[in-house]
Design a protein around this motif. Structure first.
Motif, PDB file in Angstrom:
ATOM      1  N   VAL A  81       1.058  -1.131   0.118  1.00 31.21           N
ATOM      2  CA  VAL A  81       0.110   0.003  -0.118  1.00 31.21           C
ATOM      3  C   VAL A  81       0.687   1.088  -0.031  1.00 31.21           C
ATOM      4  CG1 VAL A  81      -1.671   1.412   1.242  1.00 31.21           C
ATOM      5  CG2 VAL A  81      -1.780  -1.143   1.162  1.00 31.21           C
ATOM      6  N   LEU A  82       1.870   1.045   0.890  1.00 33.43           N
ATOM      7  CA  LEU A  82       2.754   2.372   0.857  1.00 33.43           C
ATOM      8  C   LEU A  82       3.351   2.665  -0.465  1.00 33.43           C
ATOM      9  CD1 LEU A  82       4.452   4.446   2.306  1.00 33.43           C
ATOM     10  CD2 LEU A  82       5.973   2.701   3.235  1.00 33.43           C
ATOM     11  N   LEU A  83       3.920   1.389  -1.075  1.00 25.55           N
ATOM     12  CA  LEU A  83       4.633   1.727  -2.332  1.00 25.55           C
ATOM     13  C   LEU A  83       3.346   2.335  -3.423  1.00 25.55           C
ATOM     14  CD1 LEU A  83       6.576  -1.571  -2.993  1.00 25.55           C
ATOM     15  CD2 LEU A  83       7.285   0.727  -2.569  1.00 25.55           C
ATOM     16  N   TRP A  84       2.156   1.966  -3.521  1.00 27.64           N
ATOM     17  CA  TRP A  84       1.239   2.602  -4.317  1.00 27.64           C
ATOM     18  C   TRP A  84       1.150   4.128  -4.045  1.00 27.64           C
ATOM     19  CZ3 TRP A  84       0.336   0.939  -8.918  1.00 27.64           C
ATOM     20  CH2 TRP A  84       0.316  -0.531  -9.036  1.00 27.64           C
ATOM     21  N   VAL A  85       0.941   4.520  -2.801  1.00 27.94           N
ATOM     22  CA  VAL A  85       0.685   5.812  -2.335  1.00 27.94           C
ATOM     23  C   VAL A  85       2.039   6.735  -2.696  1.00 27.94           C
ATOM     24  CG1 VAL A  85       0.742   7.414  -0.496  1.00 27.94           C
ATOM     25  CG2 VAL A  85      -0.655   5.429  -0.494  1.00 27.94           C
ATOM     26  N   MET A  86       3.174   6.087  -2.622  1.00 30.78           N
ATOM     27  CA  MET A  86       4.398   6.777  -3.009  1.00 30.78           C
ATOM     28  C   MET A  86       4.677   6.991  -4.458  1.00 30.78           C
ATOM     29  SD  MET A  86       7.219   4.811  -0.463  1.00 30.78           S
ATOM     30  CE  MET A  86       8.767   5.972  -1.256  1.00 30.78           C
ATOM     31  N   ALA A  87       4.138   5.931  -5.168  1.00 20.39           N
ATOM     32  CA  ALA A  87       4.071   6.036  -6.817  1.00 20.39           C
ATOM     33  C   ALA A  87       3.021   7.087  -6.927  1.00 20.39           C
ATOM     34  CB  ALA A  87       3.294   4.700  -7.294  1.00 20.39           C
ATOM     35  N   ALA A  88       1.928   7.247  -6.372  1.00 17.78           N
ATOM     36  CA  ALA A  88       0.979   8.274  -6.832  1.00 17.78           C
ATOM     37  C   ALA A  88       1.533   9.610  -6.560  1.00 17.78           C
ATOM     38  CB  ALA A  88      -0.328   8.331  -6.190  1.00 17.78           C
ATOM     39  N   GLY A  89       2.156   9.879  -5.353  1.00 13.11           N
ATOM     40  CA  GLY A  89       2.923  11.370  -5.283  1.00 13.11           C
ATOM     41  C   GLY A  89       4.015  11.519  -6.007  1.00 13.11           C
ATOM     42  N   LEU A  90       4.915  10.338  -6.437  1.00 11.68           N
ATOM     43  CA  LEU A  90       5.968  10.595  -7.121  1.00 11.68           C
ATOM     44  C   LEU A  90       5.461  10.943  -8.727  1.00 11.68           C
ATOM     45  CD1 LEU A  90       8.265   7.735  -6.061  1.00 11.68           C
ATOM     46  CD2 LEU A  90       8.728  10.215  -5.775  1.00 11.68           C
ATOM     47  N   LEU A  91       4.409  10.282  -9.104  1.00 10.98           N
ATOM     48  CA  LEU A  91       3.828  10.848 -10.550  1.00 10.98           C
ATOM     49  C   LEU A  91       3.090  12.094 -10.522  1.00 10.98           C
ATOM     50  CD1 LEU A  91       1.937   7.202 -11.482  1.00 10.98           C
ATOM     51  CD2 LEU A  91       3.890   8.368 -12.508  1.00 10.98           C
ATOM     52  N   ARG A 136       6.774  -1.334 -10.053  1.00  7.20           N
ATOM     53  CA  ARG A 136       7.227  -2.549 -10.535  1.00  7.20           C
ATOM     54  C   ARG A 136       7.392  -3.355  -9.190  1.00  7.20           C
ATOM     55  NH1 ARG A 136      10.534   0.061 -14.224  1.00  7.20           N
ATOM     56  NH2 ARG A 136      12.410  -0.004 -12.696  1.00  7.20           N
ATOM     57  N   ILE A 137       7.947  -2.865  -8.017  1.00  2.77           N
ATOM     58  CA  ILE A 137       7.985  -3.569  -7.052  1.00  2.77           C
ATOM     59  C   ILE A 137       6.778  -4.065  -6.161  1.00  2.77           C
ATOM     60  CG2 ILE A 137       8.985  -3.554  -4.779  1.00  2.77           C
ATOM     61  CD1 ILE A 137      11.327  -1.617  -5.748  1.00  2.77           C
ATOM     62  N   ALA A 138       5.822  -2.990  -6.443  1.00  6.36           N
ATOM     63  CA  ALA A 138       4.460  -3.134  -5.847  1.00  6.36           C
ATOM     64  C   ALA A 138       4.044  -4.342  -6.692  1.00  6.36           C
ATOM     65  CB  ALA A 138       3.766  -2.078  -5.741  1.00  6.36           C
ATOM     66  N   THR A 139       3.973  -4.398  -7.902  1.00  5.06           N
ATOM     67  CA  THR A 139       3.295  -5.447  -8.637  1.00  5.06           C
ATOM     68  C   THR A 139       4.262  -6.869  -8.800  1.00  5.06           C
ATOM     69  OG1 THR A 139       4.419  -4.378 -10.537  1.00  5.06           O
ATOM     70  CG2 THR A 139       2.254  -3.859 -10.088  1.00  5.06           C
ATOM     71  N   GLY A 140       5.517  -6.950  -8.188  1.00  4.69           N
ATOM     72  CA  GLY A 140       6.178  -7.857  -8.191  1.00  4.69           C
ATOM     73  C   GLY A 140       6.880  -8.279  -9.285  1.00  4.69           C
ATOM     74  N   THR A 141       7.071  -7.228 -10.282  1.00  3.12           N
ATOM     75  CA  THR A 141       7.885  -7.558 -11.638  1.00  3.12           C
ATOM     76  C   THR A 141       9.167  -6.782 -11.674  1.00  3.12           C
ATOM     77  OG1 THR A 141       6.967  -5.285 -12.413  1.00  3.12           O
ATOM     78  CG2 THR A 141       5.761  -7.212 -13.085  1.00  3.12           C
ATOM     79  N   GLY A 142       9.422  -6.028 -10.373  1.00  2.99           N
ATOM     80  CA  GLY A 142      11.043  -5.556 -10.249  1.00  2.99           C
ATOM     81  C   GLY A 142      11.552  -5.930  -9.054  1.00  2.99           C
ATOM     82  N   ALA A 143      11.129  -6.837  -8.350  1.00  5.42           N
ATOM     83  CA  ALA A 143      11.811  -7.131  -7.053  1.00  5.42           C
ATOM     84  C   ALA A 143      13.168  -7.649  -7.021  1.00  5.42           C
ATOM     85  CB  ALA A 143      10.823  -8.096  -6.140  1.00  5.42           C
TER      86      ALA A 143
END
Length: 281
Positions: A81-91, A136-143
């Motif tokens: 959840v934190l990663l998605w919030v961070m992604a929204a803020g960074l965008l 990518r990390i939140a979706t498991g494609t860049g971990a």
């Protein structure tokens, strides 16, 4: 940064303001920008922790880079959840800097507009890459991607084309130039007038100074590694932040230098909290 409490809506310019200035007056947009800057700071605080662990010999396999920091955050409770919030803020930061790159800042002369647009474009790219990494990390494609992997791939591809070593040197010089510019920004405290709306304490200025210098030194080391890779014709010698900090650790008094770098990253992370409250939009 405070503006009228209205939702983000279509951006109008009928009053003569550039789109970036018009959007900056929207309360919802301001909140997203604050979230983005806080997220940017949090990444550097975690990066500081990883760097300190590496300096003290307890870092294990942790990746001392922004990617590694995001991976660490993703492993915490509610990390996804934190990663998605961070992604929204960074965008939101991408949108902010993208509009400034296109429309410029209000009130600046022609010469300053060119510089401001170039800086804004560079920041937009950095924020976009960080946002995409978080996604990518939140979706498991860049971990599982290492910090130096992309740099090695880039240098290998460049070296495979005619005049490839020259291109790798050029990339290294560009990265080095950006790193030096960040050091200058910290030493001359240019961030006070460029980034902050005013009214900050002396301690915030000190934190920003230390933070920008630390970031500049680390980025300069990345540029040097690209140049070293070209000189040795070995793409594996190119690396990202993790490789740069590891190189620093291996020097005389390396652990002390790396701890100082970690302190600088931590200072930048804390500075971002003040930046979020006083961002010049």
């Amino acid at each position: 940064m405070d503006g009228p409490d209205v939702d983000v809506g279509p951006v109008a310019v009928s009053d003569g303001r550039v789109p970036s200035a018009e959007l900056a007056s929207r309360h919802g947009y301001q909140v997203l920008v604050r979230v983005g800057l806080v997220s940017y700071g949090l990444v550097h605080v975690v990066l500081a922790w990883i760097s300190a662990q590496v300096a003290l010999g307890g870092g294990g396999g942790d990746d001392a880079s922004t990617t590694g920091a995001l991976q660490q955050l993703g492993q915490q409770p509610f990390g996804q959840v934190l990663l998605w919030v961070m992604a929204a803020g960074l965008l939101a930061l991408v949108l902010w800097q993208g509009l400034e790159a296109v429309a410029g800042k209000p009130g600046a002369d022609v010469k300053d507009q060119v510089k401001n647009r170039g800086r804004a474009a560079g920041k937009a790219v950095v924020y976009l890459l960080l946002a995409l990494t978080a996604i990518r990390i939140a979706t498991g494609t860049g971990a599982n991607s290492g910090s130096g992997e992309a740099e090695e791939t880039l240098s290998a591809r460049l070296m495979s084309v005619p005049f490839g070593r020259v291109l790798v040197v050029a990339v290294g010089l560009i990265v080095l130039a950006v790193g030096v510019s960040q050091i200058v920004k910290g030493v001359r405290q240019k961030f006070v007038t460029r980034d902050l709306a005013g009214g900050v304490s002396r301690s915030v200025v000190v934190l920003g100074t230390l933070g920008w210098i630390a970031k500049g030194v680390a980025l300069s080391l990345v540029g040097v590694l690209f140049g070293w890779a070209a000189a040795k014709h070995d793409p594996k010698k190119a690396g990202g932040m993790d490789a740069a900090l590891s190189t620093l650790r291996d020097q005389p008094f390396g652990p002390v230098l790396l701890l100082a770098m970690a302190a600088g990253f931590a200072a930048f992370g804390i500075y971002c909290l003040a930046w979020a409250r006083n961002a010049k939009t």
